[in-house]
Design an enzyme around this catalytic site. Structure first.
Site, mmCIF file in Angstrom:
data_model
loop_
_atom_site.group_PDB
_atom_site.id
_atom_site.type_symbol
_atom_site.label_atom_id
_atom_site.label_comp_id
_atom_site.label_asym_id
_atom_site.label_seq_id
_atom_site.Cartn_x
_atom_site.Cartn_y
_atom_site.Cartn_z
ATOM 1 C CG ASN A 154 -1.815 1.177 1.328
ATOM 2 O OD1 ASN A 154 -1.834 2.020 0.430
ATOM 3 N ND2 ASN A 154 -2.570 1.276 2.410
ATOM 4 C CE LYS A 211 -0.630 3.211 4.842
ATOM 5 N NZ LYS A 211 -0.613 3.316 6.287
ATOM 6 C CG HIS A 258 -6.199 1.714 5.041
ATOM 7 N ND1 HIS A 258 -5.862 2.640 5.999
ATOM 8 C CD2 HIS A 258 -5.133 0.894 4.920
ATOM 9 C CE1 HIS A 258 -4.626 2.387 6.419
ATOM 10 N NE2 HIS A 258 -4.165 1.332 5.772
ATOM 11 C CD GLU A 265 -3.535 -2.442 7.401
ATOM 12 O OE1 GLU A 265 -2.407 -2.620 6.939
ATOM 13 O OE2 GLU A 265 -4.209 -1.424 7.153
ATOM 14 C CB SER A 317 4.658 -1.410 12.603
ATOM 15 O OG SER A 317 4.267 -0.062 12.741
ATOM 16 N N GLY A 349 2.730 -0.918 4.484
ATOM 17 C CA GLY A 349 2.644 0.502 4.152
ATOM 18 C C GLY A 349 4.035 1.064 3.945
ATOM 19 N N GLY A 350 4.658 1.517 5.020
ATOM 20 C CA GLY A 350 5.990 2.123 4.955
ATOM 21 C C GLY A 350 7.002 1.270 4.184
#
Ligand code: 13P
Length: 233
Positions: free
Chosen positions: A6, A8, A85, A157, A194, A215-216
């Site tokens: 993702n 984002k 989300h 999540e 995370s 994500g990150g």
């Protein structure tokens, strides 16, 4: 394993082109699903990485300014779509009804919904995790038959874990996964929040996890490769 990325609201056109080239170099046995911003979807060109979107309109094609329909996504090669989300539930005020409609639009167009569910820290502290997840799960599948329901990928999540570097204990994750799998026995269930190259050795001991929503880490191909190497070792 299913690894959904993702992005984002990150990566401009130029950045995405460079990033995408790096992503294609990744060696993995897992199924990679890339969910870029809508603007970057058209820049993806390889079958090596499957295409997903981060959102979809709750309505069909028509007079809905600013929306992108499931029909349009399908036509652009999108095979998966994140729905519900927590960032959209919170900042865009997405309701249970919106999410249910989006899932129906996606399934009508043979796009696999990746349904995100998760609790806030407050809800966890107050022992409301199962109640919250139950409400999110049941509202999402309202009106679907068993076959349609089984196509959904669920992504657990915990909201307090997203982008914070904190993850639940393995026992906490296992308890939630058992709960989800009891209700959704035929569905794949991912963990998100995370997850990274540092904690994957620990996370991967949980065989109940069918994959990850990142994500990150999705933005860092080098670290992502490290994550995948450890996961698949
Ligand atoms: P992080 O991996 O950055 O915590 O984000 C998780 C997420 O929200 C993926 O959808």
């Amino acid at each position: 394993m299913i690894i959904a990325l993702n992005n984002k609201s990150n990566l401009n056109r130029k950045e995405f082109k460079e990033y995408y080239k790096e992503l294609l170099k990744i060696k993995t046995k897992s199924k990679l699903i890339l969910c870029p911003t809508f603007l970057n979807i058209g820049l993806a060109y390889s079958d090596k990485v499957l295409l997903g979107s981060q959102n979809v309109s709750r309505d069909k094609d028509g007079a809905f300014t600013g929306e992108i329909s499931a029909e349009q996504l399908k036509n652009s090669g999108v095979k998966y779509s994140i729905v519900g989300h927590s960032e959209r539930r919170e900042y865009q005020r997405e309701s249970f009804e919106d999410i249910n409609k989006k899932i129906k639009r996606l399934l009508d167009n043979n796009i696999v919904p990746i349904l995100c569910i998760g609790e806030t820290l407050e809800e966890r502290k107050e022992d409301q995790v199962k109640e919250v997840l139950n409400a999110e799960l049941l509202s999402a599948i309202k009106g679907l038959d068993a076959k349609e329901k089984s196509k959904i990928i669920v992504a657990y999540e915990p909201i307090w874990s997203i982008g914070t570097g904190k993850i639940p204990t393995l026992e906490e994750i296992e308890e939630v996964f058992n709960f989800i799998k009891k209700k959704f026995p035929k569905n794949k269930v991912l963990y998100g929040g995370s997850a990274n190259e540092k904690n994957i050795d620990e996370l991967k001991t949980l065989k109940i996890i069918d994959g990850y929503l990142l994500g990150g880490l999705s933005l860092k191909p080098k670290e992502l490769q490290e994550f995948l190497n450890k996961l698949e070792k």
